[in-house]
Write a protein that holds these residues in place. Structure first.
Motif, short mmCIF file in Angstrom:
data_model
loop_
_atom_site.label_atom_id
_atom_site.label_comp_id
_atom_site.label_asym_id
_atom_site.label_seq_id
_atom_site.Cartn_x
_atom_site.Cartn_y
_atom_site.Cartn_z
N GLN A 1 -1.58 0.65 -4.90
CA GLN A 1 -1.23 1.72 -3.38
C GLN A 1 -2.19 0.49 -2.75
OE1 GLN A 1 -0.47 4.90 -4.42
NE2 GLN A 1 -0.27 3.93 -6.36
N LEU A 2 -0.70 0.07 -1.62
CA LEU A 2 -0.69 -0.94 -0.33
C LEU A 2 -0.30 0.13 0.86
CD1 LEU A 2 1.47 -3.08 -2.67
CD2 LEU A 2 -1.36 -3.26 -2.39
N GLY A 3 -0.35 1.40 0.74
CA GLY A 3 -0.42 1.90 2.10
C GLY A 3 -1.55 2.58 2.78
N ARG A 4 -1.62 2.74 3.89
CA ARG A 4 -2.69 3.33 4.69
C ARG A 4 -3.02 4.84 4.50
NH1 ARG A 4 -1.50 -0.02 9.65
NH2 ARG A 4 -0.09 1.71 9.97
N VAL A 5 -4.12 4.70 5.40
CA VAL A 5 -4.53 6.57 5.96
C VAL A 5 -3.95 6.76 7.48
CG1 VAL A 5 -5.04 8.51 6.50
CG2 VAL A 5 -5.05 7.31 4.35
N VAL A 6 -2.95 7.00 8.05
CA VAL A 6 -3.17 6.89 9.89
C VAL A 6 -3.49 8.54 9.92
CG1 VAL A 6 -1.66 7.41 11.90
CG2 VAL A 6 -1.31 5.55 9.75
#
Lengths: 362, 362, 362
Positions: free
Chosen positions: C222-227
């Motif tokens: 899981q290579l995204g972020r939370v913005v």
């Protein structure tokens, strides 16, 4: 947006993720167990590929993939240098693009992504703020975070990563290679190897058991345990109560999402999937490979056969046969549920239509 | 299962539970307020009974019980020495077995189990890592865990057990004999005696209140409290928001399961039961002895009459009368709900049947 | 109740809340942007108003308000000195009472309450028990609670209040003026200004992603972020998974209640509202100003148009148009849902009625 800038520069923000590579196409093909197809026009980058990116923003040195038919239109315009696709989409890959063709493209993607971004191994060491009871046994090759509590008699196997503020309760056993997220609470639990628990999950607390006494409810002692078998994964803020008499068991390889509730004495078989906000009541049994979709609820003391699939928001009040697909509340076969929906819609339209037509009033 | 062994050796694993006893049958009968019936064949163990176990694995020195009609077939084959049963099953008890016959067998079981496995009392003492504000008042006979925070002006009564990482916020009051699980957050709360809160519950945070302003939402100050009356029990990761103007109140003896949501200003009466993942919206009132089953949802500003029962996954949009049984979304009487389900099924079968019959096609 | 006293002395218990004032009526009118109407009989208190209270218990120096038509009957008997009302109720205000008349009475109330009970500003300082990594950057004008962990490379902007036991993970960014509740976990996250997160929320953990491999499930990195954009508010024990490839984004000004689940790659627009226990699955998009009511569930990979309203317990399986009102599972327009309910009830009554009529039996 008040001026805030959140331009995504693609996945794997270096503030949060490490990166390996670059990798040549054949290395990626081998990892993915996929077939490498060279671009019909142009060449592959001699220096290899540097990372993964979604189709819209990938460049010539990036690997991308098409995982969902809905996004097929993005494929033809991608600038990615290498794309992972199912055989059905192999001839839709742009001419400048190499392809990794796989009958399991999502699995292939997963392995390629893991190659670029490997898991960081446990950094052996105990944060000085952690409290470890003298009778607890912690393997020296574990990473123990800040403000961790490991209580008397607990055992933590090798290569575990224990996040900040975790409480490993008295006598709890953790097998090798577990990763326990921040703020997790574990008590009355026996945990296998390579188990992953995300932040805030509560494992092993009292089940919801009480009897009606003359002066109000009387708590029934909850004397079982929670058993998490090998390779189980548990989502954030999920709750798993310990058994009252028997154990609560999550079978090997099963995966539970966030905010799931598992009642006391429930037993899940191997490789079950329970999606977020679903709840499984006490003493209910799931055989192997059962899927429970989001927000579904299962009453207590029932049995769900192997490979059954319980739809989202389904309310299951009785046993489900192996391999069945059910949905609705109360649960019924998928086909029946959607037939009911269609028939009711038709009847309702007719009723309001004829009321209008017949009387001029609604 | 990859070779993992999870053989259950019965309840009350000594790593997790202490044990008292052995106890003679009459002692157990007295505790259970049940009638002791000697075995028709054989004798009771002279050295007494040593523990409790489920029917399948209990031995001659164990006490077992039949709590659920579904499991009646296990009774005839049990090797248990003593079995707790309802009068209707008294003559099904095997000849070698003594029986404790009770009109409230689950309550009897609970008390026998408690005798073998009594609650551990608070071990007076404050963990050296805990932070207690100078103006907080903590009774010396409390057990305060690691990394606990007790803020200014808070008061903790005698015999409380406060788990690791608990935060008792500014001014919060806890009565005598409370047990607060690991990682619980308490703020703006007045808590009675013998209240039990399981790990990760959040008590007293801001309710979900905002008004639409010219530049977006504006938060409405939440100026009430949470009041947990005596003998309340709160499940793991449950959330109870404080009131906005009035208090949010959970009445004496009420029990909330895991992952329950209680909105601001809600008021629950005495001995209410709210099962896991149910939600009660702001300003809704439950009178005494109301049961809300799992995953049910109650809209705000309604009133549920005493002893009403709200079924699982029910969606309640308006007041419910005392003693009513409702289910469905929107909520309706049980009988009506199941009649609707049956009628729709029949109509849908007919509709598809006649389509089949008429045209030969589906 | 066993003798417990929980007499509410009105809102803003001084153990929990600070208080400003007194304020004269015109000052309150200005803050509320409301029109001050003097009492028809009697005078306003010369020393000003001292606080807010509900209609039932407010006295001559208190400000109260009527926010809900259901409680209109309380207005005529109130002893409050000043009441905030909508124009429609202006002539129902008792003669002894001054009124603040506003077309947005709830907003007016909110501002008056805030005037009496302003937010406490951050008290600059780091609790001595907190652990802050050497490479983390924390603005000196922050309030950092006990046992906080701020990991390597994290950045905390000015005027933030970080509650006890919070973990700010490696590289996480927090803008100015954020308030992070006790026990919150933040990882892989970029957080704007003035963001509020209530206790126990989990932000940025692994999404629920795995592929079926030959030996079981394989985790997809899981290579995204939370913005979280500016002015977002997140409820207690809510879970927001980081993106798998793209980011999970919560748009500016959006408000999420307690126990909400947001799946990986979901994107919420500006000023969305998601009420407690609702769940939004992976990759689903909400445009601006969407409302999702309690316990609703949205399947993955769909799009909800701006200003759409998703009803409580709704199960949304496909796109929803801008401005639409849907409810039911599966989702349908409000009007259609309630028509279906009415028609089915009628058909079911008829079916059972004719059975009764025909045979004399039920």
């Amino acid at each position: 947006m008040t001026g805030q800038q959140n331009v995504s520069s693609g996945p794997a923000d270096p503030r949060f993720f490490t990166r390996s590579g670059p990798f040549e196409a054949q290395v990626l093909a081998d990892a993915a167990e996929a077939t490498l197809v060279s671009p019909r026009e142009g060449n592959m980058p001699t220096e290899g590929y540097v990372g993964i990116a979604p189709l819209q923003i990938a460049g010539p040195q990036d690997v991308s993939f098409l995982d969902n038919r809905r996004y097929a239109s993005l494929l033809e315009n991608t600038k990615a240098g290498l794309v992972i696709v199912a055989p059905a989409f192999a001839d839709k890959v742009p001419a400048h693009c190499a392809a990794l063709v796989s009958t399991a493209p999502y699995l292939a993607w997963s392995r390629v992504a893991r190659l670029f971004h490997p898991k960081t191994p446990a950094k052996a060491g105990i944060h000085p703020s952690a409290y470890i009871a003298p009778t607890a046994q912690v393997d020296p090759n574990c990473e123990i975070g800040a403000f961790v509590v490991i209580e008397a008699g607990a055992e933590v196997g090798p290569d575990c990563v224990i996040g900040s503020h975790v409480v490993v309760g008295q006598g709890v056993q953790l097998g090798a290679g577990c990763r326990i997220g921040n703020h997790v609470t574990l008590s009355h639990a026996v945990v296998g190897e390579r188990v992953i628990i995300l932040p805030g999950a509560r494992i092993g607390q009292d089940g919801f058991g009480f009897a009606v006494g003359p002066k109000g409810f009387e708590t029934v002692p909850q004397l079982g345990r929670v058993v998490l078998e090998h390779d189980v994964e548990i989502g954030a803020n999920t709750t798993i109560d310990r058994g009252s008499v028997n154990d609560t068991v999550i079978g090997a390889g099963s995966r539970l999402d966030n905010l799931v509730q598992i009642g006391h004495n429930a037993r899940l078989g191997r490789c079950c999937i329970v999606v977020s906000q679903a709840g499984i009541s006490g003493s209910t049994v799931l055989e192997d490979f059962v899927t429970v979709a989001a927000q579904a609820g299962l009453i207590g003391h029932i049995r769900i056969g192997a490979k059954a699939r319980i739809g989202a928001q389904c309310g299951v009040m009785s046993d489900v046969e192996s391999g069945a697909d059910v949905i609705g509340s109360p649960a019924m076969p998928f086909r029946e549920f959607f037939r009911n929906v269609a028939v009711l819609r038709k009847l309702a339209k007719k009723a309001s239509g004829s009321a209008d037509g017949g009387s001029g009033k609604e």
